[in-house]
Design a protein around this motif. Structure first.
Motif, short mmCIF file in Angstrom:
data_model
loop_
_atom_site.label_atom_id
_atom_site.label_comp_id
_atom_site.label_asym_id
_atom_site.label_seq_id
_atom_site.Cartn_x
_atom_site.Cartn_y
_atom_site.Cartn_z
N GLY A 87 33.87 -28.82 -22.57
CA GLY A 87 35.24 -29.25 -22.74
C GLY A 87 35.92 -29.66 -21.45
O GLY A 87 37.02 -30.23 -21.47
N ASP A 88 35.27 -29.38 -20.30
CA ASP A 88 35.79 -29.80 -19.01
C ASP A 88 35.29 -31.20 -18.66
O ASP A 88 34.40 -31.75 -19.32
CB ASP A 88 35.31 -28.85 -17.90
CG ASP A 88 36.01 -27.50 -17.94
OD1 ASP A 88 37.04 -27.38 -18.63
OD2 ASP A 88 35.52 -26.57 -17.28
N TRP A 89 35.84 -31.75 -17.58
CA TRP A 89 35.29 -32.96 -16.99
C TRP A 89 34.83 -32.65 -15.58
O TRP A 89 35.35 -31.75 -14.93
CB TRP A 89 36.30 -34.12 -17.00
CG TRP A 89 37.58 -33.89 -16.24
CD1 TRP A 89 38.75 -33.38 -16.73
CD2 TRP A 89 37.82 -34.18 -14.85
NE1 TRP A 89 39.70 -33.33 -15.74
CE2 TRP A 89 39.17 -33.82 -14.57
CE3 TRP A 89 37.04 -34.70 -13.81
CZ2 TRP A 89 39.75 -33.97 -13.30
CZ3 TRP A 89 37.61 -34.85 -12.55
CH2 TRP A 89 38.95 -34.49 -12.31
N ASN A 90 33.83 -33.36 -15.12
CA ASN A 90 33.33 -33.15 -13.76
C ASN A 90 33.07 -34.48 -13.07
O ASN A 90 33.47 -35.53 -13.57
CB ASN A 90 32.11 -32.22 -13.75
CG ASN A 90 30.95 -32.76 -14.55
OD1 ASN A 90 30.98 -33.88 -15.06
ND2 ASN A 90 29.90 -31.96 -14.68
N ARG A 91 32.41 -34.44 -11.92
CA ARG A 91 32.25 -35.61 -11.06
C ARG A 91 30.90 -36.26 -11.31
O ARG A 91 29.86 -35.72 -10.95
CB ARG A 91 32.37 -35.18 -9.59
CG ARG A 91 33.70 -34.56 -9.22
CD ARG A 91 33.64 -33.70 -7.97
NE ARG A 91 32.88 -32.47 -8.20
CZ ARG A 91 32.78 -31.48 -7.32
NH1 ARG A 91 33.41 -31.57 -6.16
NH2 ARG A 91 32.08 -30.40 -7.60
N GLU A 92 30.94 -37.42 -11.93
CA GLU A 92 29.71 -38.16 -12.24
C GLU A 92 29.36 -39.11 -11.10
O GLU A 92 30.18 -39.92 -10.67
CB GLU A 92 29.90 -38.95 -13.54
CG GLU A 92 29.00 -40.17 -13.71
CD GLU A 92 27.52 -39.86 -13.94
OE1 GLU A 92 27.05 -38.81 -13.49
OE2 GLU A 92 26.85 -40.69 -14.58
N HIS A 93 28.14 -38.99 -10.58
CA HIS A 93 27.60 -39.96 -9.63
C HIS A 93 26.96 -41.09 -10.43
O HIS A 93 25.88 -40.91 -10.99
CB HIS A 93 26.55 -39.32 -8.73
CG HIS A 93 27.09 -38.32 -7.75
ND1 HIS A 93 27.41 -37.03 -8.10
CD2 HIS A 93 27.39 -38.44 -6.43
CE1 HIS A 93 27.86 -36.39 -7.04
NE2 HIS A 93 27.87 -37.22 -6.01
N VAL A 94 27.60 -42.22 -10.48
CA VAL A 94 27.05 -43.35 -11.23
C VAL A 94 25.73 -43.80 -10.60
O VAL A 94 24.76 -44.07 -11.31
CB VAL A 94 28.07 -44.51 -11.31
CG1 VAL A 94 27.47 -45.72 -12.00
CG2 VAL A 94 29.31 -44.04 -12.08
N TRP A 95 25.70 -43.90 -9.26
CA TRP A 95 24.40 -44.00 -8.59
C TRP A 95 23.92 -42.57 -8.43
O TRP A 95 24.44 -41.80 -7.61
CB TRP A 95 24.52 -44.68 -7.21
CG TRP A 95 23.17 -44.87 -6.58
CD1 TRP A 95 22.32 -43.90 -6.12
CD2 TRP A 95 22.47 -46.11 -6.38
NE1 TRP A 95 21.16 -44.43 -5.65
CE2 TRP A 95 21.22 -45.80 -5.79
CE3 TRP A 95 22.79 -47.45 -6.64
CZ2 TRP A 95 20.29 -46.79 -5.46
CZ3 TRP A 95 21.86 -48.42 -6.30
CH2 TRP A 95 20.63 -48.10 -5.72
N ALA A 96 22.96 -42.17 -9.26
CA ALA A 96 22.51 -40.77 -9.27
C ALA A 96 22.13 -40.32 -7.87
O ALA A 96 21.35 -41.00 -7.18
CB ALA A 96 21.33 -40.61 -10.22
N GLN A 97 22.66 -39.17 -7.45
CA GLN A 97 22.44 -38.71 -6.08
C GLN A 97 20.97 -38.42 -5.80
O GLN A 97 20.54 -38.45 -4.64
CB GLN A 97 23.29 -37.48 -5.78
CG GLN A 97 23.09 -36.32 -6.73
CD GLN A 97 24.00 -35.15 -6.42
OE1 GLN A 97 23.88 -34.51 -5.38
NE2 GLN A 97 24.93 -34.87 -7.31
N SER A 98 20.18 -38.18 -6.85
CA SER A 98 18.74 -37.94 -6.64
C SER A 98 18.01 -39.23 -6.30
O SER A 98 16.91 -39.17 -5.73
CB SER A 98 18.12 -37.31 -7.88
OG SER A 98 18.21 -38.19 -8.99
#
Length: 266
Positions: free
Chosen positions: A110-121
């Motif tokens: 139910g929360d929102w978080n920080r999405e890395h669109v360019w995946a950090q991996s």
């Protein structure tokens, strides 16, 4: 000429050439000055009129002048950059378009978080100041949807994503809803221009693979180019670019200002 008319012309031209046995002429890159922008005479003055590697190099130099923020600071920044224009108490979530309270940032259902669109991996750059905290590819996203996307590359198809109507995924790729396709493309290609391996960070580049794993590449370029054309920059995206430029990093995503520069480079 509209994108749809251009595509119809390309299909007709290809069919006609095949029928008469003629080779199609080489398609040249779109000139960088094809459209105008308020920043062309100042911020982009050393890029306007260029194409290909010359344009990419000029843009890299321009946008590398950047203020870096901490990963903790990203929380509050996203509350401003991703603010819902219809409800200032909320942010608009990537992939789902859901408007959710700014106060619900965290890691629970139910929360929102920080999405890395360019995946950090994809390059293993983590969350240190630099590509890991670059707001031009960080977006507010539902926790569970973010987990489903994981570090997958970009492509069409798959099964419907729960909690993100219009988005699809399979074992190695993710397709955002139509309203976010261009946003994703321009964020990925911004990263490929900003990070060229000359400032202690990996050289990030797009390619045609959907199994990139930990290498500093993201696919698929041909799909991202299509999404850039299909979904032009929105008012939300343009405002976000301005906020990041004026209030946080001091640099811009050139593909929001000039989406035709995608074709001019790639």
């Amino acid at each position: 000429m509209s994108v749809a008319r251009i595509r119809r012309w390309k299909v007709w031209a290809a069919v006609s050439a095949a029928v008469v046995g003629l080779a199609l002429p080489t398609v040249t890159a779109t000139p960088a000055a094809a459209t105008t922008n308020a920043y062309d005479a100042t911020y982009y003055k050393n890029a306007v009129g260029k194409t290909g590697t010359s344009l990419k190099s000029a843009l890299h130099t321009i946008i590398s002048s950047q203020n870096k923020i901490s990963y903790d600071a990203v929380w509050n920044a996203l509350k401003v950059t991703d603010q819902d224009p219809n409800n200032t108490n909320n942010v608009v979530l990537l992939y789902s378009g859901v408007s959710r309270s700014k106060a619900l940032n965290g890691g629970d259902v139910g929360d929102w978080n920080r999405e890395h669109v360019w995946a950090q991996s994809h390059g293993s750059f983590g969350t240190s100041a630099g590509p890991g905290t670059d707001l031009h590819h960080l977006r507010a996203c539902d926790v569970q949807v973010n987990s489903i996307r994981g570090n997958k590359d970009w492509d069409f198809g798959g099964s419907a994503v729960s909690g993100a109507t219009g988005s699809y995924t399979d074992s190695n790729s993710f397709e955002p809803r139509n309203a976010d396709k261009g946003d994703v493309a321009r964020m990925i290609l911004y990263m490929a221009v900003r990070y060229e391996g000359d400032d202690a960070w990996p050289d990030l580049e797009p390619n045609e693979s959907t199994t990139n794993g930990s290498v500093p590449w993201h696919g698929r370029l041909s799909v991202l180019k299509q999404w850039n054309e299909q979904d032009p920059p929105s008012a939300f995206e343009e405002r976000r670019n301005d906020v990041i430029f004026n209030s946080y990093q001091g640099n811009r995503n050139p593909f929001i200002d000039h989406p035709e520069w995608v074709e001019a480079i790639w």
